[in-house]
Design a protein around this motif. Structure first.
Motif, PDB file in Angstrom:
ATOM      1  N   ASP A 102      11.262  13.184  -0.894  1.00 59.25           N
ATOM      2  CA  ASP A 102      10.801  11.435  -0.600  1.00 59.25           C
ATOM      3  C   ASP A 102      10.971  10.611  -2.133  1.00 59.25           C
ATOM      4  O   ASP A 102      10.484  10.649  -3.677  1.00 59.25           O
ATOM      5  CB  ASP A 102       9.898  11.385  -0.896  1.00 59.25           C
ATOM      6  CG  ASP A 102       8.473  11.850   0.350  1.00 59.25           C
ATOM      7  OD1 ASP A 102       9.593  11.257   1.377  1.00 59.25           O
ATOM      8  OD2 ASP A 102       7.348  11.852   0.763  1.00 59.25           O
ATOM      9  N   ALA A 164      -0.815   2.593   0.648  1.00 56.38           N
ATOM     10  CA  ALA A 164      -0.083   3.624   0.586  1.00 56.38           C
ATOM     11  C   ALA A 164      -0.165   4.275  -1.371  1.00 56.38           C
ATOM     12  O   ALA A 164      -0.526   4.026  -2.063  1.00 56.38           O
ATOM     13  CB  ALA A 164       1.399   3.208   0.151  1.00 56.38           C
ATOM     14  N   SER A 166       0.325   8.739  -3.594  1.00 54.59           N
ATOM     15  CA  SER A 166       1.199   9.820  -3.552  1.00 54.59           C
ATOM     16  C   SER A 166       1.025  10.518  -3.258  1.00 54.59           C
ATOM     17  O   SER A 166      -0.345  11.053  -2.540  1.00 54.59           O
ATOM     18  CB  SER A 166       1.427   9.535  -4.940  1.00 54.59           C
ATOM     19  OG  SER A 166       2.323  11.232  -5.240  1.00 54.59           O
ATOM     20  N   ARG A 167       2.147  11.694  -2.932  1.00 54.48           N
ATOM     21  CA  ARG A 167       2.018  12.817  -2.454  1.00 54.48           C
ATOM     22  C   ARG A 167       1.043  13.695  -3.763  1.00 54.48           C
ATOM     23  O   ARG A 167       0.689  14.796  -2.958  1.00 54.48           O
ATOM     24  CB  ARG A 167       3.181  13.935  -2.105  1.00 54.48           C
ATOM     25  CG  ARG A 167       3.691  13.072  -0.506  1.00 54.48           C
ATOM     26  CD  ARG A 167       4.754  13.937  -0.248  1.00 54.48           C
ATOM     27  NE  ARG A 167       5.785  13.309   0.533  1.00 54.48           N
ATOM     28  CZ  ARG A 167       4.968  13.345   2.068  1.00 54.48           C
ATOM     29  NH1 ARG A 167       4.416  14.155   2.146  1.00 54.48           N
ATOM     30  NH2 ARG A 167       6.523  13.066   2.711  1.00 54.48           N
ATOM     31  N   MET A 189       3.411   8.980   1.112  1.00 56.23           N
ATOM     32  CA  MET A 189       4.549   8.729   0.599  1.00 56.23           C
ATOM     33  C   MET A 189       4.736   8.918  -0.940  1.00 56.23           C
ATOM     34  O   MET A 189       4.030   8.228  -2.001  1.00 56.23           O
ATOM     35  CB  MET A 189       5.255   7.303   0.971  1.00 56.23           C
ATOM     36  CG  MET A 189       6.780   7.802   0.496  1.00 56.23           C
ATOM     37  SD  MET A 189       8.172   8.639   2.085  1.00 56.23           S
ATOM     38  CE  MET A 189       7.599   7.953   3.088  1.00 56.23           C
ATOM     39  N   LYS A 195       6.869   3.778  -1.615  1.00 53.00           N
ATOM     40  CA  LYS A 195       5.643   3.219  -1.666  1.00 53.00           C
ATOM     41  C   LYS A 195       5.860   1.605  -1.750  1.00 53.00           C
ATOM     42  O   LYS A 195       5.345   1.281  -0.499  1.00 53.00           O
ATOM     43  CB  LYS A 195       5.310   3.708  -2.358  1.00 53.00           C
ATOM     44  CG  LYS A 195       4.557   5.244  -2.101  1.00 53.00           C
ATOM     45  CD  LYS A 195       3.282   5.815  -2.935  1.00 53.00           C
ATOM     46  CE  LYS A 195       3.311   6.315  -4.128  1.00 53.00           C
ATOM     47  NZ  LYS A 195       4.558   6.980  -4.255  1.00 53.00           N
ATOM     48  N   SER A 196       6.832   1.170  -2.670  1.00 48.02           N
ATOM     49  CA  SER A 196       6.755  -0.563  -2.482  1.00 48.02           C
ATOM     50  C   SER A 196       7.918  -0.736  -1.091  1.00 48.02           C
ATOM     51  O   SER A 196       7.186  -1.556  -0.434  1.00 48.02           O
ATOM     52  CB  SER A 196       8.144  -0.464  -3.329  1.00 48.02           C
ATOM     53  OG  SER A 196       6.879  -0.370  -4.817  1.00 48.02           O
ATOM     54  N   LEU A 198       7.456   0.467   1.792  1.00 58.38           N
ATOM     55  CA  LEU A 198       6.644   0.747   2.775  1.00 58.38           C
ATOM     56  C   LEU A 198       5.750  -0.806   3.346  1.00 58.38           C
ATOM     57  O   LEU A 198       5.484  -0.898   4.124  1.00 58.38           O
ATOM     58  CB  LEU A 198       5.617   2.004   2.542  1.00 58.38           C
ATOM     59  CG  LEU A 198       5.729   3.113   2.919  1.00 58.38           C
ATOM     60  CD1 LEU A 198       5.060   4.200   2.509  1.00 58.38           C
ATOM     61  CD2 LEU A 198       6.382   3.290   4.332  1.00 58.38           C
ATOM     62  N   ALA A 204       2.408  -0.350   5.253  1.00 56.92           N
ATOM     63  CA  ALA A 204       1.071  -0.238   4.434  1.00 56.92           C
ATOM     64  C   ALA A 204       1.107  -1.597   3.334  1.00 56.92           C
ATOM     65  O   ALA A 204       2.160  -2.941   3.918  1.00 56.92           O
ATOM     66  CB  ALA A 204       1.508   0.936   3.488  1.00 56.92           C
ATOM     67  N   TYR A 207      -0.002  -0.994  -2.341  1.00 59.10           N
ATOM     68  CA  TYR A 207       0.429   0.062  -2.745  1.00 59.10           C
ATOM     69  C   TYR A 207      -0.701  -0.205  -4.363  1.00 59.10           C
ATOM     70  O   TYR A 207       0.645  -1.240  -5.548  1.00 59.10           O
ATOM     71  CB  TYR A 207       1.617   0.363  -3.456  1.00 59.10           C
ATOM     72  CG  TYR A 207       2.717   1.510  -4.504  1.00 59.10           C
ATOM     73  CD1 TYR A 207       1.300   2.702  -4.941  1.00 59.10           C
ATOM     74  CD2 TYR A 207       3.122   1.229  -5.209  1.00 59.10           C
ATOM     75  CE1 TYR A 207       1.516   3.240  -5.731  1.00 59.10           C
ATOM     76  CE2 TYR A 207       4.163   2.485  -5.957  1.00 59.10           C
ATOM     77  CZ  TYR A 207       3.290   3.318  -6.001  1.00 59.10           C
ATOM     78  OH  TYR A 207       4.031   3.925  -6.706  1.00 59.10           O
ATOM     79  N   ARG A 209       0.125   1.391  -8.605  1.00 59.11           N
ATOM     80  CA  ARG A 209       0.410   2.436  -9.131  1.00 59.11           C
ATOM     81  C   ARG A 209      -0.394   1.991 -10.588  1.00 59.11           C
ATOM     82  O   ARG A 209      -0.123   1.490 -11.536  1.00 59.11           O
ATOM     83  CB  ARG A 209       2.296   2.174  -9.547  1.00 59.11           C
ATOM     84  CG  ARG A 209       2.433   2.926 -10.244  1.00 59.11           C
ATOM     85  CD  ARG A 209       2.588   4.430 -10.160  1.00 59.11           C
ATOM     86  NE  ARG A 209       3.626   5.190 -11.550  1.00 59.11           N
ATOM     87  CZ  ARG A 209       4.251   6.595 -10.839  1.00 59.11           C
ATOM     88  NH1 ARG A 209       3.998   6.794 -10.091  1.00 59.11           N
ATOM     89  NH2 ARG A 209       4.287   7.180 -12.096  1.00 59.11           N
TER      90      ARG A 209
END
Length: 269
Positions: A102, A164, A166-167, A189, A195-196, A198, A204, A207, A209
């Motif tokens: 990713d 969305a 983070s892993r 993701m 992610k953005s 998505l 999604a 997101y 952050r």
């Protein structure tokens, strides 16, 4: 120069840098160092940086370049730029190192402190997201190209928000910012730009952050999500700014597909 005159060439540059990253990733032999800001950098980051900067300089010799891997440029110099390239050669270096796949190549064109063109190329899938101000956002996958639009939730649909995350981040740190965390579906993701994207393509709805990012992480994502019908704003719901401060570090931010929803109510900030 109009952005639409060079978009295909810049996508080609991002693709070449991405293929170099992909080769290094699949080969598995890369060097890793820790930068002065305590973030990792690899030989793949530096190889992509070299490709992008050399080719952008050939394509548009009069437009300066600000790359994450050569960002030590004082504001006194940067504030004279009316237009410049904003580059993250490898967004998601941590995901690259962890082996998740990713990660992406990011190139944005910023004019008067606003991104007007953006490209996010994904080396492991060879998918490219891009946008030009006023001309829409697109996803190119092989020979197929589609215009993308974010999901426009209605006010009565906010009891189910696809978030969305983070892993490698504790999702609770993000869920606690949501007014109704038990109504959120997590979409996992890695990589900030991915992610953005998505959100931009409607997979999604939001997101959030938290934590440090640079302006190079959001420039391309911002124009892509805006042209898709959403917004990228700081956690206080204010517009993001570019090249206006000595520091190039972003505030915490959110990416939303439905810009008109009352996010001040949906979020607990």
């Amino acid at each position: 120069m109009k952005p639409e005159d060079v978009i295909d060439q810049v996508i080609g540059i991002a693709t070449e840098a991405g293929e170099k990253i992909r080769d290094i990733y699949l080969n598995g032999s890369f060097k890793r160092e820790i930068k002065s800001d305590n973030t990792p950098v690899t030989s793949a980051d530096l190889a992509a940086h070299k490709i992008i900067c050399q080719q952008l300089a050939q394509l548009t010799p009069d437009i300066p370049i600000l790359s994450e891997e050569a960002a030590d440029i004082p504001l006194s110099v940067r504030e004279t730029w009316k237009r410049y390239w904003l580059v993250d050669p490898l967004d998601g270096t941590g995901e690259f190192i962890a082996g998740s796949g990713d990660f992406s190549v990011i190139i944005a064109l910023v004019e008067h402190n606003r991104p007007i063109m953006g490209i996010v190329y994904v080396p492991m899938t060879k998918v490219c997201y891009y946008a030009i101000a006023g001309l829409g956002a697109y996803k190119r996958d092989g020979k197929n190209e589609l215009r993308i639009t974010s999901k426009q939730l209605k006010s009565n649909e906010t009891d189910h928000i696809r978030l969305a995350v983070s892993r490698r981040q504790d999702p609770q740190s993000v869920l606690k910012l949501m007014n109704k965390p038990n109504h959120c579906e997590l979409v996992v993701m890695g990589g900030a730009a991915l992610k953005s994207c998505l959100v931009a393509e409607g997979r999604a709805d939001c997101y959030v952050r938290l934590g440090p990012t640079g302006e190079w992480d959001t420039g391309a994502a911002q124009i892509i999500i805006e042209e898709a019908g959403g917004a990228l704003i700081d956690i206080n719901l204010q517009p993001m700014t570019y090249n206006e401060r000595e520091s190039l570090e972003n505030p915490n931010f959110i990416v939303v597909g439905s810009a008109d929803l009352p996010w001040d109510i949906l979020l607990t900030t």
